[in-house]
Design an enzyme around this catalytic site. Sequence first.
Site, PDB file in Angstrom:
ATOM      1  CB  ILE A  15      -6.893  -6.534   9.453  1.00 34.53           C
ATOM      2  CG1 ILE A  15      -7.144  -5.781  10.758  1.00 34.53           C
ATOM      3  CG2 ILE A  15      -5.698  -5.949   8.709  1.00 34.53           C
ATOM      4  CD1 ILE A  15      -6.009  -5.893  11.765  1.00 34.53           C
TER       5      ILE A  15
ATOM      6  CB  THR B 115       5.921  -3.530   3.065  1.00 32.80           C
ATOM      7  OG1 THR B 115       5.735  -2.651   1.938  1.00 32.80           O
ATOM      8  CG2 THR B 115       5.480  -2.824   4.341  1.00 32.80           C
TER       9      THR B 115
ATOM     10  CE1 TYR C 296      -0.739   1.376  -4.419  1.00 34.06           C
ATOM     11  CE2 TYR C 296       0.423   3.473  -4.523  1.00 34.06           C
ATOM     12  CZ  TYR C 296      -0.069   2.409  -3.788  1.00 34.06           C
ATOM     13  OH  TYR C 296       0.087   2.385  -2.427  1.00 34.06           O
TER      14      TYR C 296
ATOM     15  CG  ASN D 241      -3.184  -3.484   5.036  1.00 31.26           C
ATOM     16  OD1 ASN D 241      -2.371  -2.568   4.961  1.00 31.26           O
ATOM     17  ND2 ASN D 241      -2.823  -4.766   4.957  1.00 31.26           N
TER      18      ASN D 241
ATOM     19  CE  LYS E 211      -3.638   2.334  -2.213  1.00 27.50           C
ATOM     20  NZ  LYS E 211      -4.354   1.491  -1.209  1.00 27.50           N
TER      21      LYS E 211
END
Length: 252
Positions: free
Chosen positions: A6, A189, A154, A87, A158
């Site tokens: 991860i 977050t 961004y 991630n 993605k």
Amino acid sequence: MDFVIITGDSKGLGESAAKRWMEEGAGVIGISRTFNKSLEKTASDRNVSYHHYECDLTDEAETNNTLAAVHNFLQRENVDSLTVINNAGMVEPIEQVGRLDIPSVDRHVRLNVSVPILLSNYMLGLSNEWEVPLTLVNITSGAAEKTIEGWSVYSAGKAAINRFTAVTAKEQEGNGHTIFAFSPGVMDTSMQEEIRSASKESFADVEKFRELKEKGQLTSPDRVADVLKKLLAHESIQNGEVYKLYDYIDKY
């Protein structure tokens, strides 16, 4: 043993995923800039393996050295399966095109696009060589499919990850691997804190994200990790597809 790698495991979804996989008895390999002591405690409590590699993934040399170290560790272990959760990511720069900071763009593309590609490439090579099944989860975003002012970098990154996932899945047909992208929605977050701190001049939709926080409409990383784990356990994954949290959160 089943191992899960991860990136960005020190906080947010990465931390929650690490704990969730440990609960199922998997050995966890974390790669991030900082060490999370609570993950070490969770591993001890669950009597599972946890190895953390401190690495700034925007640094090419550090990344290459870390991949080599992970390889050296795994080849000494009895590996039954591998899971990779790409991630780690960043949202900066949040800015209009024409005012973008070039070094920030370079770091962003490195972390959000290049690193997932490189790690996927490396671990797929090992999985095929060792003849062990790989589950590859690329964390994506609904921004890949939307036009959001201030998020050009961004959103583009993605979108690139979604297409990379689809191509990789097609290339690996018949090899027994599970390869898909997962969109976790809007989570509570530190990345969301960065988004809410942006100026309206840089990010036209900033007020919408501030309202989500004020109204308690952000999903916790623990809940997202739980849905992801159950998705893998209970759904027949269609390789190359994008799975979205909001399609499954009520089910699990």
